[in-house]
Design an enzyme around this catalytic site. Structure first.
Site, PDB file in Angstrom:
ATOM      1  N   ASN A 143      67.173  16.779  21.832  1.00 31.53           N
ATOM      2  CA  ASN A 143      66.514  17.322  20.812  1.00 31.53           C
ATOM      3  C   ASN A 143      66.658  18.956  20.932  1.00 31.53           C
ATOM      4  O   ASN A 143      65.791  19.495  21.661  1.00 31.53           O
ATOM      5  CB  ASN A 143      65.201  16.808  20.709  1.00 31.53           C
ATOM      6  CG  ASN A 143      64.390  17.093  19.293  1.00 31.53           C
ATOM      7  OD1 ASN A 143      64.979  18.176  18.496  1.00 31.53           O
ATOM      8  ND2 ASN A 143      63.343  16.529  19.211  1.00 31.53           N
ATOM      9  N   HIS A 170      60.096  25.450  17.418  1.00 34.28           N
ATOM     10  CA  HIS A 170      60.832  24.236  17.470  1.00 34.28           C
ATOM     11  C   HIS A 170      61.071  23.860  16.111  1.00 34.28           C
ATOM     12  O   HIS A 170      60.229  23.231  15.537  1.00 34.28           O
ATOM     13  CB  HIS A 170      60.252  23.057  18.461  1.00 34.28           C
ATOM     14  CG  HIS A 170      60.844  21.929  18.442  1.00 34.28           C
ATOM     15  ND1 HIS A 170      61.548  21.096  19.548  1.00 34.28           N
ATOM     16  CD2 HIS A 170      61.224  20.687  17.392  1.00 34.28           C
ATOM     17  CE1 HIS A 170      62.100  20.043  19.520  1.00 34.28           C
ATOM     18  NE2 HIS A 170      61.916  19.836  17.979  1.00 34.28           N
ATOM     19  N   HIS A 207      63.291  29.391  27.936  1.00 31.36           N
ATOM     20  CA  HIS A 207      62.971  28.072  27.419  1.00 31.36           C
ATOM     21  C   HIS A 207      63.308  26.960  28.831  1.00 31.36           C
ATOM     22  O   HIS A 207      64.315  26.564  28.906  1.00 31.36           O
ATOM     23  CB  HIS A 207      63.832  27.817  26.494  1.00 31.36           C
ATOM     24  CG  HIS A 207      63.615  26.608  25.795  1.00 31.36           C
ATOM     25  ND1 HIS A 207      63.754  26.438  24.308  1.00 31.36           N
ATOM     26  CD2 HIS A 207      63.036  25.483  25.935  1.00 31.36           C
ATOM     27  CE1 HIS A 207      63.269  25.270  23.816  1.00 31.36           C
ATOM     28  NE2 HIS A 207      62.688  24.664  24.921  1.00 31.36           N
ATOM     29  N   ASP A 235      57.041  23.634  21.605  1.00 29.79           N
ATOM     30  CA  ASP A 235      58.276  23.022  21.704  1.00 29.79           C
ATOM     31  C   ASP A 235      58.157  21.684  22.249  1.00 29.79           C
ATOM     32  O   ASP A 235      57.305  21.245  23.068  1.00 29.79           O
ATOM     33  CB  ASP A 235      59.098  23.881  22.718  1.00 29.79           C
ATOM     34  CG  ASP A 235      60.497  23.371  22.845  1.00 29.79           C
ATOM     35  OD1 ASP A 235      61.285  23.356  22.202  1.00 29.79           O
ATOM     36  OD2 ASP A 235      60.713  22.685  24.092  1.00 29.79           O
ATOM     37  N   ASP A 255      66.651  25.312  27.737  1.00 30.19           N
ATOM     38  CA  ASP A 255      66.093  24.317  27.335  1.00 30.19           C
ATOM     39  C   ASP A 255      66.393  23.093  28.449  1.00 30.19           C
ATOM     40  O   ASP A 255      66.310  21.942  28.302  1.00 30.19           O
ATOM     41  CB  ASP A 255      66.693  23.642  26.135  1.00 30.19           C
ATOM     42  CG  ASP A 255      65.635  22.414  25.444  1.00 30.19           C
ATOM     43  OD1 ASP A 255      64.514  22.393  26.096  1.00 30.19           O
ATOM     44  OD2 ASP A 255      65.967  21.928  24.573  1.00 30.19           O
TER      45      ASP A 255
END
Length: 428
Positions: A276, A177, A56, A150, A303
């Protein structure tokens, strides 16, 4: 053909051994090894792991090269010990066609610092209305196997079911997501005591948990593979644990920042903590750590979400969501999981290399440190402690929540198919 001899490293944290690399592969592992003309890396006290794999990563190119490019992002990855990253689809234009994913794949090949596996969008333009060209992206030179919107949730249950059914044909995976959009309108942080005190719009845990519950049921119904992105709540852990107890093909990831940071930091109103899904409570953090330790959560994914200075250095409500993470991920995992006794270094290799490579069906990565295997490796000095200084980052962006914080561990060397991308902590 280059020859490198790594001497005295603790392979996966175990006994000290020598590792001989010839060309792109490991050829010998043992003690007292020698090789005429080899470049010797003295690694006494260091941990040798397989190269890390990130499921990710946001590399932003094409379209937002002001925050990151494939080149700068892969440099940051190499510094962090990664030999492969999965590049998310929310670029400009969106990676929803074979042409765009092939562009990202080619840029990764040209960078040379780590392998880049593009993630394709599930829906056209991430709009959640029509399936993207999933088959064409899979059949392209990029060979896409993971698909995700995502940044946005595939909230339409019919679209989600169709996507899960479609990727079964080539053993693909849908990475969700999980965010029910109607429950998070105007959300600025985790919904709870702190949001109430600060007067900021709350992002309730149920907005994540309700989508995960729906999707594990859909995945079971159609017999397909589901991966849950950046799981962040204790309730989500229990849903994934239940789904796995049923034998359903569900996997999940957690970010380093959700293993360490809590919503109490939002009291500073520093937008670097805006992300987020949002930072959650201490109880959530502890549940996530336990779930990563027991295998309910399969892997750590960064992320990595770079943003230019002007998108973060502003008032909280106007700030972009996201944090950079590639260069600090391993240190955070060492602090939260290794130094707490929840994982040993073999466990770190499993959660940050073996499992993410397996989930992404990524050939040549997440392999044992053994003769005949590709020489995708990282050396870590676990005794090192240093203060995070974003000015020294290889990433183009500096939006780290760890600035000024002391973290353990330091990547000293990274090898991609036997070629050093990082030497003595610096880009080769």
């Amino acid at each position: 053909m280059s020859t490198i001899l790594i001497r005295g490293a603790k392979v996966l944290g175990g006994a000290a051994q020598d590792v001989l690399i010839e060309g792109a592969a490991v050829t010998r592992v043992g003690t007292g090894l020698s090789a005429e003309g080899a470049q010797v890396v003295e690694a006494e006290g260091q941990i040798l792991l397989p190269g890390l794999v990130d499921l990710h990563t946001h590399l932003r190119e094409p379209g937002r090269e002001d925050s990151e490019t494939v080149l700068t992002g892969t440099r940051a990855a190499a510094v962090g010990g990664y030999t492969a990253v999965h590049a998310m689809a929310n670029t400009h234009p969106v990676a929803d066609t074979a042409g765009v994913v092939e562009q990202v794949y080619r840029l990764g090949k040209e960078s040379g610092y780590c392998d880049v596996q593009p993630v394709g969008a599930v829906t056209v333009g991430l709009e959640g209305k029509h399936l993207a060209e999933l088959g064409a992206m899979h059949d392209s030179a990029a060979g896409v196997k993971v698909f995700s919107d995502d940044g946005k949730c595939v909230d339409d249950a019919v679209i989600m079911r169709r996507a899960l059914e479609y990727v079964k044909a080539f053993d693909g995976v849908i990475a969700q997501h999980a965010q029910e959009p109607r429950l998070t309108e105007g959300a600025q942080m985790n919904e709870g005591v702190v949001s109430a005190e600060l007067g900021l719009g709350g992002w309730p845990a149920v907005a994540e948990e309700s989508i995960i519950a729906r999707d594990v049921l859909l995945a079971a119904h159609v017999g397909s593979r589901l991966h849950v992105c950046h799981l962040s709540t204790a309730g989500s852990v229990e849903i994934v644990r239940w789904a796995k107890s049923k034998g359903w093909n569900v996997t999940a990831e957690v970010t380093p920042h959700h293993l360490l940071l809590t919503d109490e930091l939002v009291r500073t109103y520093n937008p670097v903590y805006k992300v987020n899904p949002p930072l959650r409570t201490e109880a959530d953090v502890l549940a996530l750590r336990e779930a990563l330790a027991d295998g309910t959560i399969d892997c750590v994914a960064t992320d990595h979400a770079p943003h230019p200075h002007e998108d973060k250095d502003c008032e909280w409500g106007a700030a972009a969501m996201g944090m950079v993470g590639l260069e600090t991920a391993l240190s955070v995992v060492q602090e939260t999981m290794v130094e707490t006794g929840l994982l040993d270094w073999a466990g770190v290799a499993d959660r940050m290399s073996f499992r993410p490579a397996r989930i992404g069906r990524l050939a040549g990565h997440g392999r044992p440190v053994a003769a005949g295997e590709p020489a995708n490796l990282v050396l870590v000095d676990p005794a090192y402690r240093g203060t995070v200084d974003p000015a020294r980052f290889a990433s183009r962006s500096r939006n780290t929540p760890y600035q000024g914080r002391e973290l353990p561990g330091r990547v000293t060397h990274t090898f991609l198919r036997g070629r050093a991308t990082v030497l003595d902590g610096k880009l080769a």
